[in-house]
Design a protein around this motif. Structure first.
Motif, PDB file in Angstrom:
ATOM      1  N   PRO A 242       0.886  -1.232   0.091  1.00  0.00           N
ATOM      2  CA  PRO A 242      -0.056   0.044  -0.074  1.00  0.00           C
ATOM      3  C   PRO A 242       0.605   1.239   0.105  1.00  0.00           C
ATOM      4  N   ASN A 243       2.130   1.265   0.338  1.00  0.00           N
ATOM      5  CA  ASN A 243       3.117   2.329   0.026  1.00  0.00           C
ATOM      6  C   ASN A 243       3.780   2.370  -0.845  1.00  0.00           C
ATOM      7  N   GLN A 244       3.621   1.604  -2.100  1.00  0.00           N
ATOM      8  CA  GLN A 244       4.624   1.419  -3.136  1.00  0.00           C
ATOM      9  C   GLN A 244       3.980   2.037  -4.288  1.00  0.00           C
ATOM     10  N   TYR A 245       4.678   2.851  -4.982  1.00  0.00           N
ATOM     11  CA  TYR A 245       4.412   3.828  -6.114  1.00  0.00           C
ATOM     12  C   TYR A 245       5.234   3.660  -7.254  1.00  0.00           C
ATOM     13  N   VAL A 246       4.689   3.562  -8.488  1.00  0.00           N
ATOM     14  CA  VAL A 246       5.492   3.389  -9.586  1.00  0.00           C
ATOM     15  C   VAL A 246       5.228   4.285 -10.811  1.00  0.00           C
ATOM     16  N   VAL A 247       6.295   4.548 -11.353  1.00  0.00           N
ATOM     17  CA  VAL A 247       5.976   5.563 -12.493  1.00  0.00           C
ATOM     18  C   VAL A 247       6.830   4.911 -13.668  1.00  0.00           C
ATOM     19  N   VAL A 248       6.087   4.836 -14.893  1.00  0.00           N
ATOM     20  CA  VAL A 248       6.652   4.064 -16.049  1.00  0.00           C
ATOM     21  C   VAL A 248       7.215   5.246 -17.058  1.00  0.00           C
ATOM     22  N   MET A 249       8.164   5.453 -17.405  1.00  0.00           N
ATOM     23  CA  MET A 249       8.741   6.479 -18.438  1.00  0.00           C
ATOM     24  C   MET A 249       9.822   6.049 -19.359  1.00  0.00           C
ATOM     25  N   THR A 250       9.512   4.889 -20.026  1.00  0.00           N
ATOM     26  CA  THR A 250      10.886   4.491 -20.650  1.00  0.00           C
ATOM     27  C   THR A 250      11.199   5.035 -21.753  1.00  0.00           C
ATOM     28  N   PHE A 251      11.975   4.488 -22.734  1.00  0.00           N
ATOM     29  CA  PHE A 251      12.599   5.158 -23.817  1.00  0.00           C
ATOM     30  C   PHE A 251      11.750   4.942 -25.012  1.00  0.00           C
ATOM     31  N   GLY A 252      10.645   4.179 -24.993  1.00  0.00           N
ATOM     32  CA  GLY A 252       9.929   3.889 -26.118  1.00  0.00           C
ATOM     33  C   GLY A 252       8.462   3.067 -25.761  1.00  0.00           C
ATOM     34  N   TYR A 253       7.558   3.145 -26.678  1.00  0.00           N
ATOM     35  CA  TYR A 253       6.371   2.439 -26.706  1.00  0.00           C
ATOM     36  C   TYR A 253       6.375   1.039 -26.410  1.00  0.00           C
ATOM     37  N   ARG A 254       7.477   0.345 -27.008  1.00  0.00           N
ATOM     38  CA  ARG A 254       7.468  -1.189 -26.688  1.00  0.00           C
ATOM     39  C   ARG A 254       7.907  -1.388 -25.357  1.00  0.00           C
ATOM     40  N   SER A 255       9.137  -0.825 -24.942  1.00  0.00           N
ATOM     41  CA  SER A 255       9.509  -0.961 -23.345  1.00  0.00           C
ATOM     42  C   SER A 255       8.355  -0.444 -22.529  1.00  0.00           C
ATOM     43  N   ALA A 278      -1.633   9.259 -28.344  1.00  0.00           N
ATOM     44  CA  ALA A 278      -1.676   8.361 -29.397  1.00  0.00           C
ATOM     45  C   ALA A 278      -1.066   7.083 -29.004  1.00  0.00           C
ATOM     46  N   LYS A 279       0.300   7.297 -28.166  1.00  0.00           N
ATOM     47  CA  LYS A 279       0.795   6.024 -27.814  1.00  0.00           C
ATOM     48  C   LYS A 279       0.168   5.298 -26.736  1.00  0.00           C
ATOM     49  N   ILE A 280      -0.686   6.039 -25.733  1.00  0.00           N
ATOM     50  CA  ILE A 280      -1.189   5.415 -24.820  1.00  0.00           C
ATOM     51  C   ILE A 280      -2.645   4.721 -25.433  1.00  0.00           C
ATOM     52  N   GLU A 281      -3.120   5.437 -26.311  1.00  0.00           N
ATOM     53  CA  GLU A 281      -4.322   4.793 -26.994  1.00  0.00           C
ATOM     54  C   GLU A 281      -3.938   3.330 -27.515  1.00  0.00           C
ATOM     55  N   LYS A 282      -2.805   3.358 -28.326  1.00  0.00           N
ATOM     56  CA  LYS A 282      -2.252   2.355 -28.862  1.00  0.00           C
ATOM     57  C   LYS A 282      -2.060   1.038 -27.820  1.00  0.00           C
ATOM     58  N   LEU A 283      -1.420   1.392 -26.687  1.00  0.00           N
ATOM     59  CA  LEU A 283      -1.073   0.562 -25.760  1.00  0.00           C
ATOM     60  C   LEU A 283      -2.155  -0.103 -25.002  1.00  0.00           C
ATOM     61  N   LEU A 284      -3.107   0.836 -24.752  1.00  0.00           N
ATOM     62  CA  LEU A 284      -4.302   0.340 -24.020  1.00  0.00           C
ATOM     63  C   LEU A 284      -5.076  -0.598 -24.837  1.00  0.00           C
ATOM     64  N   ALA A 285      -5.161  -0.465 -26.250  1.00  0.00           N
ATOM     65  CA  ALA A 285      -5.881  -1.202 -27.208  1.00  0.00           C
ATOM     66  C   ALA A 285      -5.120  -2.506 -27.244  1.00  0.00           C
ATOM     67  N   GLY A 286      -3.742  -2.602 -27.147  1.00  0.00           N
ATOM     68  CA  GLY A 286      -3.237  -3.890 -27.038  1.00  0.00           C
ATOM     69  C   GLY A 286      -3.439  -4.686 -25.939  1.00  0.00           C
ATOM     70  N   LEU A 287      -3.680  -3.967 -24.848  1.00  0.00           N
ATOM     71  CA  LEU A 287      -3.929  -4.581 -23.536  1.00  0.00           C
ATOM     72  C   LEU A 287      -5.403  -5.179 -23.601  1.00  0.00           C
ATOM     73  N   ARG A 288      -6.332  -4.419 -24.049  1.00  0.00           N
ATOM     74  CA  ARG A 288      -7.593  -4.894 -24.261  1.00  0.00           C
ATOM     75  C   ARG A 288      -7.675  -6.256 -25.187  1.00  0.00           C
ATOM     76  N   ALA A 289      -7.096  -6.202 -26.192  1.00  0.00           N
ATOM     77  CA  ALA A 289      -7.128  -7.344 -27.148  1.00  0.00           C
ATOM     78  C   ALA A 289      -6.600  -8.521 -26.373  1.00  0.00           C
ATOM     79  N   ASP A 290      -5.626  -8.302 -25.385  1.00  0.00           N
ATOM     80  CA  ASP A 290      -5.008  -9.464 -24.933  1.00  0.00           C
ATOM     81  C   ASP A 290      -5.889  -9.849 -23.452  1.00  0.00           C
ATOM     82  N   GLY A 291      -7.048  -9.350 -23.434  1.00  0.00           N
ATOM     83  CA  GLY A 291      -7.807  -9.789 -22.362  1.00  0.00           C
ATOM     84  C   GLY A 291      -7.834  -8.965 -20.810  1.00  0.00           C
ATOM     85  N   TYR A 292      -7.115  -8.140 -21.023  1.00  0.00           N
ATOM     86  CA  TYR A 292      -7.211  -7.069 -19.909  1.00  0.00           C
ATOM     87  C   TYR A 292      -8.333  -6.509 -19.644  1.00  0.00           C
TER      88      TYR A 292
END
Length: 336
Positions: A242-255, A278-292
């Motif tokens: 409950p006290n763990q926070y994460v920020v994802v900001m890698t080099f690109g879309y795939r990572s 645009a990147k977020i929409e593509k990433l979320l679409a991929g996650l939905r397609a994979d059953g998330y």
């Protein structure tokens, strides 16, 4: 690379324990003030501390006229050589029938005044050493004035427990050190700026990147740990809780996609993703397609940060820090 920065930020209370230790070693009377509990909009939050001597002090129990009053009380008691532990309630409302603090911000807090004696030296030393070395430890204080510090966290949050309505018998327990931990996935320019901001907000800071010899990672002096790591291993390396926070900001879309998939099922207080719409929409679409599920995806704070039209790394960092503060300070049921 796996390193602990020698210049990484220290827990907020470290200066209080340093001052207390210096006074004890010099034979100067010193009192430890602790906010044992707080409710409402009390300016002094549970765990706030001060160390007060006749000619010096450090830390804060909430500021204002209340703090001034208790600093003077501590000094007066030391001058009169009073050594008993003192517990005092403070109510921050002008209409309060008793224990008015002189402040009108609402809420209330319970304050402990503990004159430190030579017998307390081992506990003060233990608190100081564990904070300096970033070792988990737990502080215990009772109505008898017994103070102790033990290695390891109990797994419980800070607690003030009273055995009777008059609070004549009580016990205070507090995990020392950083309560909250932020892991930044990706060590680029925004990560460096975010590390600088978060270093002032009492977080233990870790940065992971999969690029060896990345200059912005090597040059980051604000974090406690920085490592080169394959993002496929994040689920094993990022703690849950409950006290763990994460920020994802890698080099690109795939990572980014790899990192999010590793961590989306983690039990975290916060997981945010930086990126264009645009990147977020593509990433979320991929996650939905994979059953998330939508419930899983709703846990992801994206676009990351409060909407303040930020553009530079420093502005983006401030917007992210503000969002994390909002989540940290919100009740569990309405953080979103």
């Amino acid at each position: 690379m796996d390193s602990l920065s020698p210049h990484s930020p220290a827990p907020r209370d470290l200066v209080v324990w340093q001052h207390a230790m210096a006074c004890l070693r010099a034979g100067v009377p010193v009192t430890l003030l602790i906010v044992a509990s707080s409710t409402g909009d009390s300016p002094g939050r549970q765990g706030f501390k001060m160390s007060v001597a006749a000619g010096s002090m450090t830390g804060s129990i909430g500021g204002g006229i209340m703090e001034h009053k208790f600093v003077e009380l501590a000094r007066d008691r030391m001058q009169r050589r009073e050594t008993g532990v003192l517990l005092r309630e403070q109510v921050h409302r002008s209409e309060a029938g008793h224990n008015r603090s002189g402040m009108i911000c609402s809420g209330q807090q319970m304050l402990v005044l503990l004159p430190l004696l030579p017998a307390h030296l081992p506990a003060v030393r233990a608190a100081l050493e564990t904070l300096e070395q970033h070792l988990p430890s737990t502080l215990h204080l009772s109505h008898t004035g017994e103070l102790s510090v033990h290695l390891g966290h109990t797994g419980y949050p800070t607690q003030f427990e009273s055995a009777d309505a008059a609070a004549s018998r009580w016990h205070y327990t507090e995990p020392l050190g950083f309560r909250d931990r932020l892991t930044i996935i990706g060590g680029g320019h925004v990560a460096l700026a975010l590390s600088r901001v978060m270093a002032t907000l009492d977080f233990h800071l870790t940065v992971f990147d999969d690029r060896p010899n990345l200059n912005t990672l090597l040059q980051n002096p604000f974090v406690h740990e920085k490592r080169t790591l394959s993002y496929e291993k994040l689920a094993l390396e990022v703690p849950e809780g409950p006290n763990q926070y994460v920020v994802v900001m890698t080099f690109g879309y795939r990572s980014d996609d790899v990192a999010v998939r590793q961590l989306l099922d983690h039990q975290l207080a916060y997981i945010g993703l930086m990126g264009s719409e645009a990147k977020i929409e593509k990433l979320l679409a991929g996650l939905r397609a994979d059953g998330y599920s939508e419930q899983q995806l709703q846990r992801l704070y994206t676009p990351i940060g409060l909407p303040i039209h930020s553009r530079t790394p420093e502005e983006i960092a401030i917007s992210i820090a503000a969002e994390i503060i909002r989540v940290r300070n919100a009740p569990f049921d309405d953080a979103r």
